[in-house]
Design an enzyme around this catalytic site. Structure first.
Site, PDB file in Angstrom:
ATOM      1  N   LYS A   5     -11.351  12.338  -7.632  1.00  0.00           N
ATOM      2  CA  LYS A   5     -10.607  12.896  -8.851  1.00  0.00           C
ATOM      3  C   LYS A   5     -11.120  14.134  -9.482  1.00  0.00           C
ATOM      4  O   LYS A   5     -12.401  14.488  -9.030  1.00  0.00           O
ATOM      5  CB  LYS A   5     -10.877  12.066  -9.970  1.00  0.00           C
ATOM      6  CG  LYS A   5     -10.371  10.404  -9.668  1.00  0.00           C
ATOM      7  CD  LYS A   5      -8.896  10.154  -9.933  1.00  0.00           C
ATOM      8  CE  LYS A   5      -8.504   8.619  -9.816  1.00  0.00           C
ATOM      9  NZ  LYS A   5      -7.192   8.335  -9.607  1.00  0.00           N
ATOM     10  N   HIS A  38      -5.745   2.657   1.046  1.00  0.00           N
ATOM     11  CA  HIS A  38      -5.146   3.814   1.643  1.00  0.00           C
ATOM     12  C   HIS A  38      -5.919   4.474   2.688  1.00  0.00           C
ATOM     13  O   HIS A  38      -5.194   4.677   3.784  1.00  0.00           O
ATOM     14  CB  HIS A  38      -4.799   5.009   0.476  1.00  0.00           C
ATOM     15  CG  HIS A  38      -4.203   4.245  -0.680  1.00  0.00           C
ATOM     16  ND1 HIS A  38      -3.313   3.588  -0.708  1.00  0.00           N
ATOM     17  CD2 HIS A  38      -4.603   4.622  -2.290  1.00  0.00           C
ATOM     18  CE1 HIS A  38      -3.055   3.062  -2.059  1.00  0.00           C
ATOM     19  NE2 HIS A  38      -3.738   3.799  -3.081  1.00  0.00           N
ATOM     20  N   ASP A  84       0.875  -1.300  -0.045  1.00  0.00           N
ATOM     21  CA  ASP A  84      -0.029  -0.060  -0.069  1.00  0.00           C
ATOM     22  C   ASP A  84       1.156   1.321  -0.061  1.00  0.00           C
ATOM     23  O   ASP A  84       1.650   1.498   1.075  1.00  0.00           O
ATOM     24  CB  ASP A  84      -0.776   0.075   1.137  1.00  0.00           C
ATOM     25  CG  ASP A  84      -2.189   1.296   1.172  1.00  0.00           C
ATOM     26  OD1 ASP A  84      -1.487   2.178   0.890  1.00  0.00           O
ATOM     27  OD2 ASP A  84      -3.181   0.917   1.659  1.00  0.00           O
ATOM     28  N   HIS A  85       1.229   1.792  -1.301  1.00  0.00           N
ATOM     29  CA  HIS A  85       2.410   2.677  -1.208  1.00  0.00           C
ATOM     30  C   HIS A  85       2.138   3.932  -0.327  1.00  0.00           C
ATOM     31  O   HIS A  85       2.895   4.470  -0.055  1.00  0.00           O
ATOM     32  CB  HIS A  85       2.529   3.094  -2.773  1.00  0.00           C
ATOM     33  CG  HIS A  85       1.482   4.189  -3.306  1.00  0.00           C
ATOM     34  ND1 HIS A  85       0.225   3.872  -3.635  1.00  0.00           N
ATOM     35  CD2 HIS A  85       1.717   5.518  -3.459  1.00  0.00           C
ATOM     36  CE1 HIS A  85      -0.236   4.915  -4.026  1.00  0.00           C
ATOM     37  NE2 HIS A  85       0.523   6.066  -3.888  1.00  0.00           N
TER      38      HIS A  85
HETATM   39  C1  BG6 Z   1      -3.229   4.598  -6.471  1.00  0.00           C
HETATM   40  C2  BG6 Z   1      -4.761   4.914  -7.121  1.00  0.00           C
HETATM   41  O1  BG6 Z   1      -3.441   3.543  -5.736  1.00  0.00           O
HETATM   42  O2  BG6 Z   1      -3.309   5.678  -5.700  1.00  0.00           O
HETATM   43  C3  BG6 Z   1      -4.969   5.974  -8.015  1.00  0.00           C
HETATM   44  O3  BG6 Z   1      -5.086   3.574  -7.834  1.00  0.00           O
HETATM   45  C4  BG6 Z   1      -4.376   7.165  -7.243  1.00  0.00           C
HETATM   46  O4  BG6 Z   1      -6.335   6.083  -8.878  1.00  0.00           O
HETATM   47  C5  BG6 Z   1      -2.945   6.971  -6.604  1.00  0.00           C
HETATM   48  O5  BG6 Z   1      -4.232   8.291  -8.471  1.00  0.00           O
HETATM   49  C6  BG6 Z   1      -2.815   8.336  -5.697  1.00  0.00           C
HETATM   50  O6  BG6 Z   1      -1.441   8.121  -5.149  1.00  0.00           O
HETATM   51  P1  BG6 Z   1      -0.699   9.410  -4.905  1.00  0.00           P
HETATM   52  O7  BG6 Z   1       0.693   8.587  -4.395  1.00  0.00           O
HETATM   53  O8  BG6 Z   1      -0.144  10.094  -6.177  1.00  0.00           O
HETATM   54  O9  BG6 Z   1      -1.319  10.259  -4.033  1.00  0.00           O
END
Ligand code: BG6
Length: 489
Positions: free
Chosen positions: A337, A241, A178-179
């Site tokens: 979005k 997230h 989960d980045h």
């Molecule tokens: C991803 C989603 O996990 O996270 C995307 O699939 C989203 O839709 C993205 O744009 C957002 O990540 P960050 O790091 O740019 O906030």
């Protein structure tokens, strides 16, 4: 830095994530010496690449990160390519031979990381085949599986996937990415909470009125309609997230700062999250889909999106924890979005003093404001605390002032990116910043209830203007509770 020995076998090596994030992250680890002489990467995909072509691709993908050509050449010399069809069992024996050869060549001690960054329907297949075809190292080395999102599309499919993975790997060998958990300021939540008496002592329903989590994006669905339309904001952002952030905010103090203890507390928090029934789900969650503005198309007109799509591009909701710490204190969340800007923040709104002694009608003071702790996650990194103070004019009037700490742009720029941290954690075997199965399972059980209601109710889409903070219903959600979003336009 400690050098981590390992073979990294990457499935989906020619894909978008690999070239945009994974190779640049690995280069950083190489520059810092976390990987250096004793590592090798086997990239696989259906492409008919050879090592040379693959190395060219990797060089290109990291060229923005460094001008040190010699270092890049040294780095990419550790990369090898094997054309691979994940359903063809014979292909695994080629991989196995290559893995054994490289293990010897680079003295990797049998350590293996299997990183699956491809379409989710292949996750289970690859994991099973890796085991069945004996690619897992059998000596003293470690075997670790890294899985990209999405982890299922509801509880049932996630469980099926987890069963497939568990047939080949133990839970402590599985690293679910989960980045957001790799982001500096998300990791900082624990430091702020458990490193400061002034916050932790007040971190409960007696002193906190509500907590707000906002993950706003400026871009629309861009080229990802195929994936996104089948997912929607609830699955794409909330289940993973947002639920992770909320559990870090809500959990009890872990016994020690280590993965097993932290995970145990996150799971406990998620288990006390109230799973809504139909009526509660429809009143506590709202959704939106963006409309057209100027030359920008509405969501339903985007390439690859069906004209009658009911997929939500915005979600706001209210979460309640039924436990001693949080009973009665709502967590409001929102994401979408095409909102006003790209930013992530958490606002912790404290209760106002029970008595406002300054609020005499003749004093001219404005009523006291609530103290708000804001954690700026992105693009700024830092926090601020709103306190009431006397203003310096004649007479006695109070006004809110802000104590703020923001990292300067140099420090923010030097902060390791999520994938650098997360790959490093995998090599160290530290699961702190990955989603464990019970966390994922509980998050799905919560989200599934909302989805169930939405799947039978017809939404009134489109319902929000790009550049706004979402549909009016998101404001009404808080207004109903006599509250408002701290961040508003
Ligand atoms: C991803 C989603 O996990 O996270 C995307 O699939 C989203 O839709 C993205 O744009 C957002 O990540 P960050 O790091 O740019 O906030």
């Amino acid at each position: 830095p400690t050098e981590r020995r390992s073979l990294i076998m990457l499935f989906g090596a020619t894909g978008d994530l690999a070239t945009r994030k994974l190779y640049p992250a690995m280069l950083k680890l190489f520059e810092k010496g976390n990987i250096r002489d004793h590592f090798a990467v086997i990239g696989t995909s259906r492409y008919k690449f050879d090592d040379e072509k693959f190395r060219e691709m990797v060089s290109k993908s990291v060229s923005k990160e460094s001008t040190n050509k010699k270092q890049i050449a040294d780095f990419v010399s550790h990369f090898y390519f094997v054309t691979h069809d994940v359903t063809d069992l014979e292909h695994y024996s080629v991989l196995k031979d290559k893995a054994n050869e490289l293990d010897k060549k680079y003295q990797l001690n049998g350590n293996r990381v299997f990183y699956i960054s491809m379409a989710p329907n292949f996750f289970g297949t690859v994991a099973k085949n890796l085991k069945a075809q004996h690619l897992l190292s059998e000596g003293n080395g470690f075997n670790r599986l890294v899985i990209e999102k999405p982890f299922g599309r509801d509880f049932e499919s996630a469980k099926q996937l987890n069963d497939d993975l568990s047939a080949a790997f133990e839970e402590n060998q599985i690293f679910r990415i989960d980045h957001y958990l790799g982001k500096e300021m998300i990791q900082n939540i624990e430091a702020i909470r458990f490193g400061n008496t002034i916050f932790e002592a007040l971190w409960n329903n007696r002193y906190i009125d509500n907590i707000q989590v906002t993950l706003a994006e400026k871009l629309g669905v861009e080229e990802r309609a195929g994936y996104y339309d089948n997912s929607g904001a609830l699955r794409d952002m909330v289940q993973n997230h947002i639920m992770q952030i909320v559990s870090l905010l809500a959990m009890e103090q872990p016994v020690a700062f280590k993965d097993t203890d932290i995970r145990a507390e996150k799971v406990k928090a998620l288990r006390s999250l109230r799973v809504y029934n139909v009526a509660e789900a429809s009143s506590n969650f709202v959704r939106g889909q963006y409309a057209a503005v100027g030359n920008d198309k509405e969501y339903r007109e985007e390439d690859g999106v069906p004209k009658d799509s009911n997929t939500e591009t915005f979600v706001a909701g209210k979460l309640m924890f039924d436990n001693y710490r949080w009973s009665g204190t709502p967590f409001y969340i929102r994401t979408g979005k095409k909102l006003a800007d790209k930013f992530t923040r958490v606002d912790v709104v404290f209760k106002k003093p029970l008595v406002d002694i300054f609020a005499f009608p003749q004093s001219g003071s404005t009523p006291l404001n609530a103290n708000v702790l804001t954690i700026f996650i992105e693009p700024n990194q830092g926090f601020s605390l709103m306190v009431n103070a006397k203003n310096s004019e004649q007479g006695f009037h109070t006004e809110p002032v802000q104590l703020q700490y923001l990292e300067d742009s140099k420090r923010t720029k030097e902060t390791p990116q999520p994938y650098e941290r997360l790959i490093h954690d995998v090599l160290k075997g530290d699961g702190t910043n990955f989603a464990s199965w019970p966390e994922v399972a509980n998050a799905w059980k919560f989200v599934d209830q909302i989805r169930r209601v939405w799947d039978i109710q017809q939404p009134m889409f489109p319902n929000y203007i790009p550049g706004s903070m979402g549909p009016v219903s998101a404001d009404e959600l808080l207004a109903r509770d006599h509250r408002e979003w701290v961040f508003k336009l």
